[in-house]
Design an enzyme around this catalytic site. Structure first.
Site, PDB file in Angstrom:
ATOM      1  N   GLY A 108       0.472  -5.192   0.735  1.00 20.55           N
ATOM      2  CA  GLY A 108      -0.769  -5.258  -0.098  1.00 20.55           C
ATOM      3  C   GLY A 108      -0.335  -5.591  -1.754  1.00 20.55           C
ATOM      4  O   GLY A 108      -1.223  -6.206  -2.439  1.00 20.55           O
TER       5      GLY A 108
ATOM      6  N   GLU B  50      -0.783  -9.220  -1.163  1.00 16.57           N
ATOM      7  CA  GLU B  50      -2.221  -9.408  -1.266  1.00 16.57           C
ATOM      8  C   GLU B  50      -2.749  -9.373  -2.488  1.00 16.57           C
ATOM      9  O   GLU B  50      -3.847 -10.025  -2.971  1.00 16.57           O
ATOM     10  CB  GLU B  50      -2.709  -8.511  -0.362  1.00 16.57           C
ATOM     11  CG  GLU B  50      -2.565  -8.733   1.132  1.00 16.57           C
ATOM     12  CD  GLU B  50      -3.034  -7.766   2.107  1.00 16.57           C
ATOM     13  OE1 GLU B  50      -2.605  -6.483   1.981  1.00 16.57           O
ATOM     14  OE2 GLU B  50      -3.726  -8.106   3.038  1.00 16.57           O
TER      15      GLU B  50
ATOM     16  N   ALA C 293       0.935  -1.181   0.246  1.00 16.23           N
ATOM     17  CA  ALA C 293       0.123  -0.073  -0.009  1.00 16.23           C
ATOM     18  C   ALA C 293       0.801   1.214   0.028  1.00 16.23           C
ATOM     19  O   ALA C 293       1.987   0.904   0.378  1.00 16.23           O
ATOM     20  CB  ALA C 293      -0.863   0.105   1.025  1.00 16.23           C
TER      21      ALA C 293
ATOM     22  N   GLU D 222       4.081  -5.824   7.073  1.00 15.02           N
ATOM     23  CA  GLU D 222       3.459  -4.774   7.773  1.00 15.02           C
ATOM     24  C   GLU D 222       3.471  -5.207   9.188  1.00 15.02           C
ATOM     25  O   GLU D 222       3.509  -3.959   9.698  1.00 15.02           O
ATOM     26  CB  GLU D 222       1.803  -5.335   7.456  1.00 15.02           C
ATOM     27  CG  GLU D 222       1.126  -4.887   6.249  1.00 15.02           C
ATOM     28  CD  GLU D 222       1.314  -6.078   5.150  1.00 15.02           C
ATOM     29  OE1 GLU D 222       2.296  -6.768   5.214  1.00 15.02           O
ATOM     30  OE2 GLU D 222       0.491  -5.771   4.239  1.00 15.02           O
TER      31      GLU D 222
HETATM   32  C1  3H9 Z   1       0.376  -2.502   3.362  1.00 18.78           C
HETATM   33  O1  3H9 Z   1       0.634  -2.868   2.428  1.00 18.78           O
HETATM   34  C2  3H9 Z   1      -0.909  -2.586   3.995  1.00 18.78           C
HETATM   35  C3  3H9 Z   1      -1.971  -3.426   3.263  1.00 18.78           C
HETATM   36  O2  3H9 Z   1      -1.960  -4.745   3.951  1.00 18.78           O
HETATM   37  C4  3H9 Z   1      -3.238  -3.055   3.073  1.00 18.78           C
HETATM   38  C5  3H9 Z   1      -4.130  -3.060   4.275  1.00 18.78           C
HETATM   39  C6  3H9 Z   1      -5.292  -2.533   3.947  1.00 18.78           C
HETATM   40  N1  3H9 Z   1       4.748   3.513   0.489  1.00 18.78           N
HETATM   41  O3  3H9 Z   1      13.241   1.851   0.994  1.00 18.78           O
HETATM   42  P1  3H9 Z   1      13.695   2.586  -0.050  1.00 18.78           P
HETATM   43  C7  3H9 Z   1       9.544   5.051  -0.645  1.00 18.78           C
HETATM   44  S1  3H9 Z   1       1.540  -1.741   4.271  1.00 18.78           S
HETATM   45  C8  3H9 Z   1       5.073   4.782   0.186  1.00 18.78           C
HETATM   46  O4  3H9 Z   1      14.644   3.456   0.081  1.00 18.78           O
HETATM   47  P2  3H9 Z   1      14.903   0.208  -1.359  1.00 18.78           P
HETATM   48  C9  3H9 Z   1      10.629   5.229   0.485  1.00 18.78           C
HETATM   49  O5  3H9 Z   1      10.015   5.967   1.222  1.00 18.78           O
HETATM   50  C10 3H9 Z   1       2.849  -1.574   3.217  1.00 18.78           C
HETATM   51  N2  3H9 Z   1       6.516   5.137  -0.025  1.00 18.78           N
HETATM   52  O6  3H9 Z   1      14.241   1.505  -1.270  1.00 18.78           O
HETATM   53  C11 3H9 Z   1      11.645   5.862  -0.402  1.00 18.78           C
HETATM   54  O7  3H9 Z   1      11.333   7.100  -0.571  1.00 18.78           O
HETATM   55  P3  3H9 Z   1      12.440   8.513  -0.696  1.00 18.78           P
HETATM   56  C12 3H9 Z   1       3.759  -3.002   3.015  1.00 18.78           C
HETATM   57  C13 3H9 Z   1       7.249   3.942   0.008  1.00 18.78           C
HETATM   58  O8  3H9 Z   1      15.086  -0.214  -2.540  1.00 18.78           O
HETATM   59  C14 3H9 Z   1      11.710   5.085  -1.652  1.00 18.78           C
HETATM   60  O9  3H9 Z   1      10.392   4.533  -1.772  1.00 18.78           O
HETATM   61  N3  3H9 Z   1       4.971  -2.791   2.542  1.00 18.78           N
HETATM   62  C15 3H9 Z   1       6.769   2.596   0.099  1.00 18.78           C
HETATM   63  O10 3H9 Z   1      15.963   0.095  -0.374  1.00 18.78           O
HETATM   64  C16 3H9 Z   1      12.520   4.085  -1.926  1.00 18.78           C
HETATM   65  O11 3H9 Z   1      12.434   3.126  -0.885  1.00 18.78           O
HETATM   66  C17 3H9 Z   1       5.976  -2.549   2.995  1.00 18.78           C
HETATM   67  O12 3H9 Z   1       5.920  -2.246   4.318  1.00 18.78           O
HETATM   68  C18 3H9 Z   1       5.237   2.459   0.384  1.00 18.78           C
HETATM   69  N4  3H9 Z   1       4.803   1.317   0.547  1.00 18.78           N
HETATM   70  O13 3H9 Z   1      13.917  -0.819  -0.839  1.00 18.78           O
HETATM   71  C19 3H9 Z   1       7.118  -2.292   2.204  1.00 18.78           C
HETATM   72  N5  3H9 Z   1       7.912   1.738   0.329  1.00 18.78           N
HETATM   73  O14 3H9 Z   1      13.130   7.911  -1.845  1.00 18.78           O
HETATM   74  C20 3H9 Z   1       8.126  -1.069   2.357  1.00 18.78           C
HETATM   75  C21 3H9 Z   1       9.019   2.565  -0.310  1.00 18.78           C
HETATM   76  O15 3H9 Z   1      11.694   9.694  -0.880  1.00 18.78           O
HETATM   77  N6  3H9 Z   1       9.262  -0.862   1.494  1.00 18.78           N
HETATM   78  N7  3H9 Z   1       8.647   3.582  -0.238  1.00 18.78           N
HETATM   79  O16 3H9 Z   1      13.037   8.232   0.679  1.00 18.78           O
HETATM   80  C22 3H9 Z   1      10.184  -1.379   1.620  1.00 18.78           C
HETATM   81  O17 3H9 Z   1      10.382  -2.511   2.277  1.00 18.78           O
HETATM   82  C23 3H9 Z   1      11.534  -1.045   0.644  1.00 18.78           C
HETATM   83  O18 3H9 Z   1      10.934   0.225   0.348  1.00 18.78           O
HETATM   84  C24 3H9 Z   1      11.569  -1.804  -0.695  1.00 18.78           C
HETATM   85  C25 3H9 Z   1      12.810  -1.141  -1.352  1.00 18.78           C
HETATM   86  C26 3H9 Z   1      12.158  -3.348  -0.147  1.00 18.78           C
HETATM   87  C27 3H9 Z   1      10.364  -1.998  -1.252  1.00 18.78           C
END
Ligand code: 3H9
Length: 669
Positions: free
Chosen positions: A101, A104, A62, A124
């Site tokens: 998400g 999902e 998400a 999450e």
């Molecule tokens: C969810 O899905 C809830 C559902 O169950 C629905 C329920 C109803 N959204 O980490 P990075 C940004 S909860 C918005 O440095 P990497 C991050 O802030 C979500 N922004 O890159 C950064 O911005 P900036 C579950 C996001 O290559 C940029 O992207 N998912 C999101 O080292 C680059 O990120 C997670 O928890 C996001 N979801 O790693 C996954 N994710 O450049 C969370 C990232 O401005 N994300 N950004 O600083 C991660 O674990 C890592 O970002 C990922 C990439 C592994 C994907």
């Protein structure tokens, strides 16, 4: 730019999501997927639909930036329903990471194909949440209770191969041919028709849940989300009708989403990433090349620092003054690696390879060809100045000279060289090979590229690096002293070490100030002159031979396994010191301990910001969470201070007679 585009390959419609950087499910992506599916269903020439992503990754979840804002675009669950009930097969084509998400979304698709390098998971829990769009109910139907319980409660992604083995995906694609392989697979799926995860029975045994809770009791202490995730997985096992499980999951999700823990953990997700950014420095600042590192000092700190670089394949020359100390330091590094190898973290070949990158030396001249030299010697300005003066003569031009000082003036250290622009602080936290925090201390004359390189190398060795300005103790230790002073005063006024420490551990810290003193050793910096009268409790403890955990007695008594019990002797020493200081013992409430110890820290954080010694409040929170064990579910002292309320804090500080930061006063007004 459209965030979801469609193209057709024969009878297969391909939806391509393009929402950089991580293809998060922002409202326009949800809208685009929903529209794309509708388009495919209406078009008779389409027999199956593939959902794939452009860029580095499949959908990473998400869009967290949308949380807490007024809803926009189609509801996520409605979009998932559109996919799940599609009358033509929908196939997820996964590369990079399919997370939260994003995973999902794949679970409501009828088939899943992934490249071997893909990772799939539901992280999450790390945001204080659970996969609340059916993840906790559909995942156990595909992979079974055990695997789903592990994945949801720990939040670690699994490899594509493991996903194949556990039934999470149907097929592996070629690493470089996902687009074509997904279309070919979609063609195979046409004859099979849609297949629904929700119709599968839940397999497996819920006994894993109690086992996970027991194994992780320490790690999860105080956290709500891991337990909520497990309750939902248990609900999947207990409710054959998925609708009942989904209802249960929804209620648990709403509870977490509206609570302060998830707010804190989501804040920290962005705070951590923000910390890497240096205000006013162009993003394209050219970094210096760090191919070889020098470390001065083979003690606990120097050894720990060295390990970080060896683990990343960067050669290190480690310098000590005396052969015996050098041998001991190198021996400890080897022993640590061998202990990790015994736990299966490394093979013995890897240990030898890392040790092969280490050059022990008794000669500072051997640092001449290092690109970065980190000094980790005794915490004395004179000693450090002497070392930096020598480095100035020895090191090649352009080498970065860093001090691991935890308190001292980096500008003064820099001034002992002819190249202050190349000097800065790199303050590691003990044990330096384990603790995630690195304070990068920017001197007045530190060059931009030196600062940017130190931040980048910090990231490379797995640290969370935060920029700090020059001041006594920088961000972390400067605030720590504001906690230690009242903790000692409270002891004199009548609180026991145990009461104070318990307030800290109940708050969520791994240990309290007196447990920490015992762990660090009370005799550090003690003058050892037994003829002198003690001037504080700590000296009184040392005089009585109570040095802390190292000799089994400090503020507490310790057994051989280092289990602590309150010490009648330590309490008597405190009592004696109190009466000799003519202090009256009184009852102290736990609330007073919180206000006296933690509010001054918040205040100090505001002063640090006012003086420009930290770039932003969230950097201070990152320091406290990764360097000092502040519980992440409370979001760090600045975030927590906001929740407590500036007015309440200011009133309490004024009662305590603490000088209040102007910016904190302004917030309270
Ligand atoms: C969810 O899905 C809830 C559902 O169950 C629905 C329920 C109803 N959204 O980490 P990075 C940004 S909860 C918005 O440095 P990497 C991050 O802030 C979500 N922004 O890159 C950064 O911005 P900036 C579950 C996001 O290559 C940029 O992207 N998912 C999101 O080292 C680059 O990120 C997670 O928890 C996001 N979801 O790693 C996954 N994710 O450049 C969370 C990232 O401005 N994300 N950004 O600083 C991660 O674990 C890592 O970002 C990922 C990439 C592994 C994907």
């Amino acid at each position: 730019m459209q965030s979801v585009t469609t193209s057709q390959d024969g009878e297969i419609l391909v939806l391509s999501v393009n929402n950089p950087p991580v293809n998060a499910l922002s409202w326009h992506v949800r809208q685009g997927i929903s529209d794309g599916i509708e388009q495919g269903l209406k078009d008779d020439s389409v027999k199956a639909i593939v959902i794939r992503c452009e860029g580095q990754t499949f959908i990473a979840g998400a869009d967290i930036t949308e949380f807490g804002k007024p809803p926009q675009g189609p509801d996520f669950n409605a979009v998932l329903n559109t996919i799940e009930t599609a009358t033509k097969p929908v196939i997820a084509a996964i590369h990079g990471t399919a997370l939260g998400g994003g995973l999902e979304t794949t679970l409501v698709c009828h088939y899943r194909i992934a490249v071997p390098s893909a990772m799939l998971g539901v992280p999450e829990v790390k945001l204080g949440l659970l996969p609340g769009a059916g993840g906790t109910q559909r995942l156990p139907r595909l992979v079974g209770i055990e695997q789903a319980a592990v994945m949801t409660s720990l939040g670690e992604p699994i490899s594509a191969q493991k996903a194949l083995d556990t039934g999470l995906i149907d097929k592996l694609a070629g690493e470089d041919s996902l687009a074509a392989d997904a279309v070919a697979f979609a063609r195979e799926c046409v004859a099979k028709g849609p297949r629904h995860t929700r119709d599968l029975p839940v397999k497996g045994d819920t006994s894993i849940i109690a086992k996970l809770e027991a194994e992780n009791a320490r790690k999860w202490k105080g956290f709500d989300a891991p337990y909520a995730n497990l309750r939902c997985v248990a609900a999947a096992a207990e409710n054959p009708n998925i609708e009942d499980g989904l209802k249960f999951e929804r209620a648990e999700f709403v509870k977490l989403m509206s609570g302060s823990q998830s707010a804190a953990q989501r804040y920290m997700f962005f705070a951590e990433r923000q910390a890497a950014k240096i205000d006013g420095l162009p993003k394209d600042t050219k970094l210096r090349d760090i191919k070889k590192v020098g470390v001065i000092g083979a003690g606990t700190m120097g050894g720990g620092i060295t390990m970080n670089f060896l683990q990343k394949g960067i050669p290190v020359t480690i310098v000590e003054m005396v052969q015996e100390n050098l041998d001991r330091g190198v021996g400890v590094i080897r022993k640590n690696y061998e202990a990790s190898a015994a736990k299966g973290r490394y093979t013995s070949e890897q240990v030898e390879k890392m040790m092969g990158l280490l050059t022990p030396s008794l000669n500072l001249e051997d640092l001449a060809d290092c690109d970065l030299v980190i000094e980790a010697v005794y915490e004395s300005m004179d000693v450090k100045k002497e070392v930096f003066g020598k480095l100035d003569k020895i090191c090649k031009q352009g080498a970065i000279l860093a001090s691991n000082t935890s308190y001292l003036d980096v500008n003064e250290i820099a001034a002992s060289t002819s190249r202050p622009q190349d000097v800065l602080g790199m303050h590691f936290f003990s044990p330096a090979n384990v603790m995630k925090l690195l304070e990068v201390v920017r001197g007045d004359k530190t060059a931009d590229d030196v600062l940017a390189t130190a931040m980048a190398i910090g990231k490379k060795i797995g640290k969370i690096a935060v920029v700090a300005g020059v001041c006594h103790g920088f961000i972390g230790n400067r605030m720590l002293s504001q906690r230690q002073i009242p903790a000692n005063a409270l002891l004199m006024e009548g609180a026991s070490p145990e009461q104070i420490d318990n307030v800290f551990t109940d708050f969520g810290f791994p240990m309290g100030p007196f447990q920490m003193a015992d762990l660090a050793g009370m005799d550090i910096g003690w003058h050892r002159d037994t003829s002198l009268e003690p001037t504080n409790v700590r000296e009184a403890m040392c005089l009585a031979g109570r040095f802390g955990q190292k000799n089994g007695k400090g503020f507490y008594d310790y057994d051989e396994k280092r289990n602590r019990t309150p010490s009648p002797e330590a309490l008597a020493i405190i009592e004696d010191f109190r009466s000799r200081s003519n202090m009256q013992k009184r009852e102290i409430s736990d609330q007073e301990i919180i206000e006296r110890c933690l509010y001054p820290m918040v205040n100090e954080g505001y002063l640090i910001l006012e003086e420009g010694k930290a770039q932003r409040a969230s950097d201070i929170d990152v320091v406290w969470i990764y360097g000092y064990g502040w519980p992440v579910y409370r979001g760090g002292p600045m975030f927590w201070g906001d929740l407590e309320g500036a007015k309440k804090i200011v009133e309490s500080l004024e009662r305590q007679g603490v000088k209040v930061a102007e910016s904190l006063k302004a917030k309270a007004a």
